[in-house]
Design an enzyme around this catalytic site. Structure first.
Site, mmCIF file in Angstrom:
data_model
loop_
_atom_site.group_PDB
_atom_site.id
_atom_site.type_symbol
_atom_site.label_atom_id
_atom_site.label_comp_id
_atom_site.label_asym_id
_atom_site.label_seq_id
_atom_site.Cartn_x
_atom_site.Cartn_y
_atom_site.Cartn_z
ATOM 1 N N CYS A 9 0.880 -1.176 0.000
ATOM 2 C CA CYS A 9 0.000 0.000 0.000
ATOM 3 C C CYS A 9 0.918 1.228 0.000
ATOM 4 O O CYS A 9 2.075 1.119 -0.387
ATOM 5 C CB CYS A 9 -0.977 -0.022 1.182
ATOM 6 S SG CYS A 9 -0.248 0.158 2.812
ATOM 7 N N ARG A 15 -3.499 -0.666 5.359
ATOM 8 C CA ARG A 15 -4.084 -1.681 4.493
ATOM 9 C C ARG A 15 -3.175 -2.867 4.225
ATOM 10 O O ARG A 15 -3.623 -4.021 4.324
ATOM 11 C CB ARG A 15 -4.523 -1.058 3.172
ATOM 12 C CG ARG A 15 -5.635 -0.033 3.348
ATOM 13 C CD ARG A 15 -5.961 0.682 2.066
ATOM 14 N NE ARG A 15 -4.834 1.509 1.632
ATOM 15 C CZ ARG A 15 -4.733 2.083 0.449
ATOM 16 N NH1 ARG A 15 -5.705 1.924 -0.433
ATOM 17 N NH2 ARG A 15 -3.699 2.831 0.138
ATOM 18 N N ASP A 128 -8.735 3.560 1.606
ATOM 19 C CA ASP A 128 -7.788 3.839 2.676
ATOM 20 C C ASP A 128 -8.549 4.314 3.912
ATOM 21 O O ASP A 128 -9.011 5.456 3.958
ATOM 22 C CB ASP A 128 -6.797 4.906 2.230
ATOM 23 C CG ASP A 128 -5.639 5.067 3.196
ATOM 24 O OD1 ASP A 128 -5.753 4.617 4.357
ATOM 25 O OD2 ASP A 128 -4.618 5.643 2.789
#
Length: 170
Positions: A9, A15, A128
Site C-alpha cells: 500500500c 491496508r 484507505d
C-alpha cells in the site's frame, strides 16, 4: 513449491499489514504457511519503523488479527527479485509498482491488484481507512478477507494466481 508474496500500500501502516495478517491466517488454517511466505511494504517512507495505525490495529483485533509486531517498511528494489508476486492494494499503488518494476532488474516482475482475487467485491481499490476517519475499517477487512480467500483458492488449486476465478472476466 515455495512462493513469496508481497502486499503493498502507500505507507505500510494500514491496508497492507492488515492484508498480510488476513492472508497469513488463511494460509495457516489451510496448512500452506510453510510453503508460502507473506510480507507487506509501502511505496512511501513517511512512517518507516512505525507500528500499525491505532484504529487499524483496533479493527484488526476485533476480527482476531494481532498486528502489534508489525513495523512499516518501504518496498526495496530487491523485493522485485525476491517476491514471486507483488499485490497492490489499489490502482495508484499498482501504477507506481509497475513503474518501479520497469526500472528494476526484474521488469517482468508479477505485479497485480490484490482485489483481482476477490469474488464478492468488485472494486479495484481497497479504500484507505486512514483517510476516511475510520468509517470504512469493517468494509476494508471484508474486502481483504474476500480477496485473501480468492487468492488462497488459486494457490491451493495450483492455478496461476494471475488467472481470475472461474466465471470471472480475464
Amino acid at each position: 513449491m515455495n512462493r513469496r508474496i508481497l502486499i503493498v500500500c502507500r505507507n505500510n501502516i494500514c491496508r497492507s499489514p492488515a492484508a498480510e495478517a488476513v492472508l497469513r491466517r488463511r494460509l495457516e488454517r489451510h496448512g500452506l504457511d510453510r510453503r508460502i511466505e507473506v510480507d507487506s511494504a509501502g511505496t512511501h517512507a513517511y512512517h518507516l519503523g512505525e507500528g500499525v495505525e491505532t484504529r487499524t490495529a483496533r479493527a484488526a483485533l476485533t476480527r482476531g488479527y494481532c498486528l502489534a509486531a508489525h513495523r512499516a517498511r518501504r518496498i526495496a528494489w530487491q523485493d522485485f527479485e525476491y517476491f514471486d508476486l507483488i499485490l497492490a492494494i489499489d490502482r495508484g499503488v499498482l501504477e507506481e509498482l509497475q513503474r518501479m518494476a520497469a526500472l528494476s532488474n526484474r521488469p517482468d516482475a508479477r505485479v497485480e491488484l490484490l482485489t483481482h482475487h476477490a469474488t464478492q467485491h468488485r472494486d479495484d481499490d481497497v479504500p484507505d481507512p486512514y483517510l476516511s476517519l475510520g468509517a470504512s475499517f469493517d468494509a476494508v477487512f471484508d474486502m481483504l478477507e474476500d480477496a485473501a480467500a480468492g487468492l488462497l483458492t488459486a494457490l491451493a488449486a495450483g492455478r496461476p494466481v494471475d488467472t481470475p476465478p472461474a466465471g470471472e472476466p480475464a
